[in-house]
Design a protein around this motif. Structure first.
Motif, PDB file in Angstrom:
ATOM      1  N   ALA A  75      -2.806 -13.856 -10.041  1.00  0.00           N
ATOM      2  CA  ALA A  75      -3.813 -13.389 -10.999  1.00  0.00           C
ATOM      3  C   ALA A  75      -4.592 -12.192 -10.469  1.00  0.00           C
ATOM      4  O   ALA A  75      -5.061 -11.352 -11.246  1.00  0.00           O
ATOM      5  CB  ALA A  75      -4.780 -14.530 -11.337  1.00  0.00           C
ATOM      6  N   ALA A  76      -4.729 -12.102  -9.153  1.00  0.00           N
ATOM      7  CA  ALA A  76      -5.477 -10.982  -8.569  1.00  0.00           C
ATOM      8  C   ALA A  76      -4.649  -9.713  -8.511  1.00  0.00           C
ATOM      9  O   ALA A  76      -5.205  -8.631  -8.285  1.00  0.00           O
ATOM     10  CB  ALA A  76      -5.947 -11.350  -7.165  1.00  0.00           C
ATOM     11  N   ALA A  77      -3.333  -9.825  -8.709  1.00  0.00           N
ATOM     12  CA  ALA A  77      -2.465  -8.656  -8.607  1.00  0.00           C
ATOM     13  C   ALA A  77      -2.056  -8.112  -9.963  1.00  0.00           C
ATOM     14  O   ALA A  77      -2.004  -6.892 -10.152  1.00  0.00           O
ATOM     15  CB  ALA A  77      -1.214  -9.015  -7.812  1.00  0.00           C
ATOM     16  N   LEU A  78      -1.782  -8.984 -10.919  1.00  0.00           N
ATOM     17  CA  LEU A  78      -1.312  -8.533 -12.230  1.00  0.00           C
ATOM     18  C   LEU A  78      -2.352  -7.654 -12.904  1.00  0.00           C
ATOM     19  O   LEU A  78      -3.551  -7.972 -12.942  1.00  0.00           O
ATOM     20  CB  LEU A  78      -0.975  -9.725 -13.117  1.00  0.00           C
ATOM     21  CG  LEU A  78       0.292 -10.512 -12.754  1.00  0.00           C
ATOM     22  CD1 LEU A  78       0.416 -11.753 -13.613  1.00  0.00           C
ATOM     23  CD2 LEU A  78       1.536  -9.636 -12.901  1.00  0.00           C
ATOM     24  N   GLY A  79      -1.913  -6.511 -13.445  1.00  0.00           N
ATOM     25  CA  GLY A  79      -2.783  -5.606 -14.156  1.00  0.00           C
ATOM     26  C   GLY A  79      -3.487  -4.594 -13.276  1.00  0.00           C
ATOM     27  O   GLY A  79      -4.075  -3.639 -13.797  1.00  0.00           O
ATOM     28  N   ARG A  80      -3.429  -4.763 -11.984  1.00  0.00           N
ATOM     29  CA  ARG A  80      -4.089  -3.812 -11.077  1.00  0.00           C
ATOM     30  C   ARG A  80      -3.105  -2.740 -10.636  1.00  0.00           C
ATOM     31  O   ARG A  80      -1.895  -2.885 -10.770  1.00  0.00           O
ATOM     32  CB  ARG A  80      -4.644  -4.541  -9.855  1.00  0.00           C
ATOM     33  CG  ARG A  80      -5.625  -5.647 -10.190  1.00  0.00           C
ATOM     34  CD  ARG A  80      -6.215  -6.234  -8.926  1.00  0.00           C
ATOM     35  NE  ARG A  80      -7.118  -5.305  -8.247  1.00  0.00           N
ATOM     36  CZ  ARG A  80      -7.623  -5.505  -7.040  1.00  0.00           C
ATOM     37  NH1 ARG A  80      -7.280  -6.592  -6.366  1.00  0.00           N
ATOM     38  NH2 ARG A  80      -8.434  -4.624  -6.492  1.00  0.00           N
ATOM     39  N   SER A  81      -3.636  -1.661 -10.091  1.00  0.00           N
ATOM     40  CA  SER A  81      -2.767  -0.605  -9.592  1.00  0.00           C
ATOM     41  C   SER A  81      -2.078  -1.085  -8.320  1.00  0.00           C
ATOM     42  O   SER A  81      -2.574  -1.966  -7.613  1.00  0.00           O
ATOM     43  CB  SER A  81      -3.569   0.655  -9.298  1.00  0.00           C
ATOM     44  OG  SER A  81      -4.468   0.421  -8.214  1.00  0.00           O
ATOM     45  N   LEU A  82      -0.926  -0.485  -8.039  1.00  0.00           N
ATOM     46  CA  LEU A  82      -0.194  -0.855  -6.838  1.00  0.00           C
ATOM     47  C   LEU A  82      -1.053  -0.690  -5.593  1.00  0.00           C
ATOM     48  O   LEU A  82      -1.028  -1.535  -4.698  1.00  0.00           O
ATOM     49  CB  LEU A  82       1.058   0.018  -6.703  1.00  0.00           C
ATOM     50  CG  LEU A  82       2.361  -0.477  -7.320  1.00  0.00           C
ATOM     51  CD1 LEU A  82       3.460   0.548  -7.133  1.00  0.00           C
ATOM     52  CD2 LEU A  82       2.775  -1.812  -6.727  1.00  0.00           C
ATOM     53  N   GLU A  83      -1.798   0.376  -5.526  1.00  0.00           N
ATOM     54  CA  GLU A  83      -2.580   0.658  -4.328  1.00  0.00           C
ATOM     55  C   GLU A  83      -3.618  -0.416  -4.055  1.00  0.00           C
ATOM     56  O   GLU A  83      -3.932  -0.721  -2.908  1.00  0.00           O
ATOM     57  CB  GLU A  83      -3.250   2.023  -4.472  1.00  0.00           C
ATOM     58  CG  GLU A  83      -3.982   2.462  -3.226  1.00  0.00           C
ATOM     59  CD  GLU A  83      -4.515   3.874  -3.342  1.00  0.00           C
ATOM     60  OE1 GLU A  83      -5.200   4.325  -2.399  1.00  0.00           O
ATOM     61  OE2 GLU A  83      -4.257   4.534  -4.371  1.00  0.00           O
ATOM     62  N   HIS A  84      -4.173  -1.008  -5.134  1.00  0.00           N
ATOM     63  CA  HIS A  84      -5.181  -2.045  -4.952  1.00  0.00           C
ATOM     64  C   HIS A  84      -4.565  -3.439  -4.873  1.00  0.00           C
ATOM     65  O   HIS A  84      -5.075  -4.306  -4.151  1.00  0.00           O
ATOM     66  CB  HIS A  84      -6.194  -1.988  -6.099  1.00  0.00           C
ATOM     67  CG  HIS A  84      -7.055  -0.754  -6.057  1.00  0.00           C
ATOM     68  ND1 HIS A  84      -6.748   0.387  -6.770  1.00  0.00           N
ATOM     69  CD2 HIS A  84      -8.202  -0.486  -5.368  1.00  0.00           C
ATOM     70  CE1 HIS A  84      -7.667   1.303  -6.539  1.00  0.00           C
ATOM     71  NE2 HIS A  84      -8.569   0.808  -5.697  1.00  0.00           N
ATOM     72  N   ALA A  85      -3.471  -3.680  -5.587  1.00  0.00           N
ATOM     73  CA  ALA A  85      -2.826  -4.995  -5.529  1.00  0.00           C
ATOM     74  C   ALA A  85      -2.123  -5.193  -4.190  1.00  0.00           C
ATOM     75  O   ALA A  85      -2.131  -6.293  -3.634  1.00  0.00           O
ATOM     76  CB  ALA A  85      -1.835  -5.148  -6.681  1.00  0.00           C
ATOM     77  N   LEU A  86      -1.511  -4.125  -3.672  1.00  0.00           N
ATOM     78  CA  LEU A  86      -0.831  -4.170  -2.379  1.00  0.00           C
ATOM     79  C   LEU A  86      -1.334  -3.016  -1.506  1.00  0.00           C
ATOM     80  O   LEU A  86      -0.697  -1.958  -1.413  1.00  0.00           O
ATOM     81  CB  LEU A  86       0.685  -4.033  -2.567  1.00  0.00           C
ATOM     82  CG  LEU A  86       1.457  -5.235  -3.091  1.00  0.00           C
ATOM     83  CD1 LEU A  86       2.931  -4.855  -3.279  1.00  0.00           C
ATOM     84  CD2 LEU A  86       1.345  -6.410  -2.137  1.00  0.00           C
ATOM     85  N   PRO A  87      -2.483  -3.180  -0.882  1.00  0.00           N
ATOM     86  CA  PRO A  87      -3.030  -2.105  -0.046  1.00  0.00           C
ATOM     87  C   PRO A  87      -2.300  -1.986   1.289  1.00  0.00           C
ATOM     88  O   PRO A  87      -2.809  -2.349   2.349  1.00  0.00           O
ATOM     89  CB  PRO A  87      -4.493  -2.527   0.137  1.00  0.00           C
ATOM     90  CG  PRO A  87      -4.475  -4.016   0.023  1.00  0.00           C
ATOM     91  CD  PRO A  87      -3.385  -4.353  -0.957  1.00  0.00           C
ATOM     92  N   LEU A  88      -1.088  -1.465   1.223  1.00  0.00           N
ATOM     93  CA  LEU A  88      -0.226  -1.412   2.397  1.00  0.00           C
ATOM     94  C   LEU A  88      -0.562  -0.222   3.288  1.00  0.00           C
ATOM     95  O   LEU A  88      -0.957   0.847   2.800  1.00  0.00           O
ATOM     96  CB  LEU A  88       1.247  -1.318   1.975  1.00  0.00           C
ATOM     97  CG  LEU A  88       1.805  -2.519   1.213  1.00  0.00           C
ATOM     98  CD1 LEU A  88       3.129  -2.159   0.561  1.00  0.00           C
ATOM     99  CD2 LEU A  88       1.978  -3.708   2.149  1.00  0.00           C
ATOM    100  N   GLU A  89      -0.378  -0.404   4.583  1.00  0.00           N
ATOM    101  CA  GLU A  89      -0.520   0.677   5.557  1.00  0.00           C
ATOM    102  C   GLU A  89       0.684   0.656   6.486  1.00  0.00           C
ATOM    103  O   GLU A  89       1.278  -0.401   6.734  1.00  0.00           O
ATOM    104  CB  GLU A  89      -1.799   0.508   6.392  1.00  0.00           C
ATOM    105  CG  GLU A  89      -3.079   0.629   5.599  1.00  0.00           C
ATOM    106  CD  GLU A  89      -4.311   0.498   6.483  1.00  0.00           C
ATOM    107  OE1 GLU A  89      -4.137   0.161   7.679  1.00  0.00           O
ATOM    108  OE2 GLU A  89      -5.429   0.719   5.992  1.00  0.00           O
ATOM    109  N   ASP A  90       1.045   1.836   7.004  1.00  0.00           N
ATOM    110  CA  ASP A  90       2.113   1.855   7.988  1.00  0.00           C
ATOM    111  C   ASP A  90       1.546   1.509   9.360  1.00  0.00           C
ATOM    112  O   ASP A  90       0.343   1.255   9.514  1.00  0.00           O
ATOM    113  CB  ASP A  90       2.850   3.197   7.989  1.00  0.00           C
ATOM    114  CG  ASP A  90       1.980   4.361   8.432  1.00  0.00           C
ATOM    115  OD1 ASP A  90       0.880   4.124   8.981  1.00  0.00           O
ATOM    116  OD2 ASP A  90       2.394   5.520   8.244  1.00  0.00           O
ATOM    117  N   LEU A  91       2.395   1.499  10.375  1.00  0.00           N
ATOM    118  CA  LEU A  91       1.961   1.065  11.704  1.00  0.00           C
ATOM    119  C   LEU A  91       1.018   2.060  12.359  1.00  0.00           C
ATOM    120  O   LEU A  91       0.412   1.751  13.388  1.00  0.00           O
ATOM    121  CB  LEU A  91       3.191   0.832  12.591  1.00  0.00           C
ATOM    122  CG  LEU A  91       4.174  -0.233  12.085  1.00  0.00           C
ATOM    123  CD1 LEU A  91       5.313  -0.412  13.073  1.00  0.00           C
ATOM    124  CD2 LEU A  91       3.469  -1.560  11.849  1.00  0.00           C
TER     125      LEU A  91
END
Length: 387
Positions: A75-91
């Motif tokens: 529920a926290a991911a659906l409808g949100r932008s990718l950047e906010h739903a999956l705030p991924l960073e590289d190493l």
């Protein structure tokens, strides 16, 4: 995902239905089943995490595996932008989505290969992405992200590291001996008697044989793990093979009354790789002699009817302390050595791989005398050209 390329709007709606919880977005409780029919499979049935974003970058699919791997509720991911739903960073700490820019980057890109990325809190995930376009250089209609946990890879890395450490340790001793004796002989050949030279050369030969066996074990492991273990099948007389191994053991110093052989005739015809069968028998008998006690009993007989296999069973048992119950599940894993040290701990792992490559099975239990009992069954088979 190929369906979505031809009918993006319909596929978009199907993905939304399949991934949103029942009753959301005005859909009835049966929407997940409708979505599953539309896409061919329910995303929650996938073993890996699946995240799909639409042409605006909003998440429209976040399956249960993705929620488990990322610890982000659906529920926290659906409808949100990718950047906010999956705030991924590289190493290196760089934010992943601005760095890759899936929607505004080169129009020829088709996705991102799998790589290790970080979520907030340091959680590691393996991420790959696919950019879905209506035509090769058109705008991105969907971004499909696959997520996998890193536990399996870490286990594999630890296993490889342990294998390297074991090999390095096992190689160090014989190679040091070989180097020391050869250097001594070359420098001081005239100072030694013939008997001393012979003793040193015999030691060098034994240590070289030890290195050769270790390298052969490593090659076997590589072939077993990759499914490339080659078998050269031909008729094998298992009872004769057992007798050959016992003769070799008695010639090396074991007393003949240490062994008891039982053969139940007639035996089913077995086509197998004789060299590999010798490797299996040699390992099991050597383990019984080295780690067991009392009489080593070898029984060669047709496979028991209750095993549902047609073939020949070979059972090797001793009268020693046996294997603890809690350890029996680990006997055929890499590096298992039991209560006594010595060896690489790879022999039984290789034995299991060889038996299974023949289509057979191997089990371990407690023998009638209280010691360990290993039984392997080789099924009745024939070379491919005779089938």
């Amino acid at each position: 995902m190929a369906v979505g390329m031809s009918r993006p709007r319909e596929a978009h709606a199907a993905v939304v239905r399949a991934c949103e919880p029942p009753g959301t977005a005005g859909e009835p409780d049966g929407s997940r089943e409708l979505g599953a029919v539309g896409t061919g499979i329910d995303p929650d049935d996938l073993p890996d995490g699946l995240v799909v974003a639409d042409e605006t970058g909003r998440v429209i699919c976040f399956n249960s595996a993705a929620a488990r791997i990322t610890a982000v509720p659906r529920a926290a991911a659906l409808g949100r932008s990718l950047e906010h739903a999956l705030p991924l960073e590289d190493l290196k700490g760089r934010r992943w989505w601005p760095l890759t820019d899936p929607y505004g980057g080169l129009a020829t890109r088709v996705g991102q290969p799998e790589r290790n990325l970080l979520l907030p809190g340091g959680r590691e995930v393996l991420v790959s992405a696919r950019y879905v376009r209506e035509h090769p250089t058109g705008p991105v209609r969907r971004v499909v992200i696959s997520l996998r946990g890193t536990e399996a890879r870490r286990r594999n890395e630890r296993s490889h590291a342990e294998l390297i450490a074991t090999v390095a340790h096992e190689l160090r001793s014989p190679l040091t001996s070989v180097k020391g004796f050869t250097a001594t002989l070359l420098a001081k050949w005239e100072r030694f008697t013939d008997d001393q030279k012979r003793l040193m050369l015999e030691t060098v030969d034994a240590d070289a044989g030890r290195v050769t066996r270790l390298i052969a074990e490593l090659l076997d492991i590589s072939r077993i793990d990759s499914g490339r273990l080659e078998l050269r099948r031909q008729p094998v007389d298992l009872s004769a093979a057992v007798e050959r191994h016992i003769q070799a053991l008695t010639a090396s110093g074991q007393t003949p009354d240490r062994f008891l052989v039982r053969t139940c005739q007639p035996l089913p015809a077995v086509w197998a790789d004789p060299d590999k069968v010798d490797q299996v028998l040699g390992n099991l008998l050597e383990n019984a002699v080295r780690h067991g006690e009392g009489t080593v009993t070898i029984e060669v007989a047709p496979a028991p009817a209750k095993s549902d296999e047609k073939g020949t069973a070979v059972t090797v048992s001793d009268e020693g302390p046996g294997i603890p119950e809690e350890s029996m599940g680990r006997v055929f894993t890499r590096f298992w050595r039991g209560s006594k040290r010595g060896g690489t701990g790879l022999g039984l792992y290789i034995v299991k791989g060889i038996v299974e490559a023949h289509g057979g099975t191997i089990t371990v239990g407690r023998g009638p005398g209280g010691g360990a009992e290993f039984r392997f069954i080789l099924p009745v088979s024939a070379p491919a050209y005779m089938v």
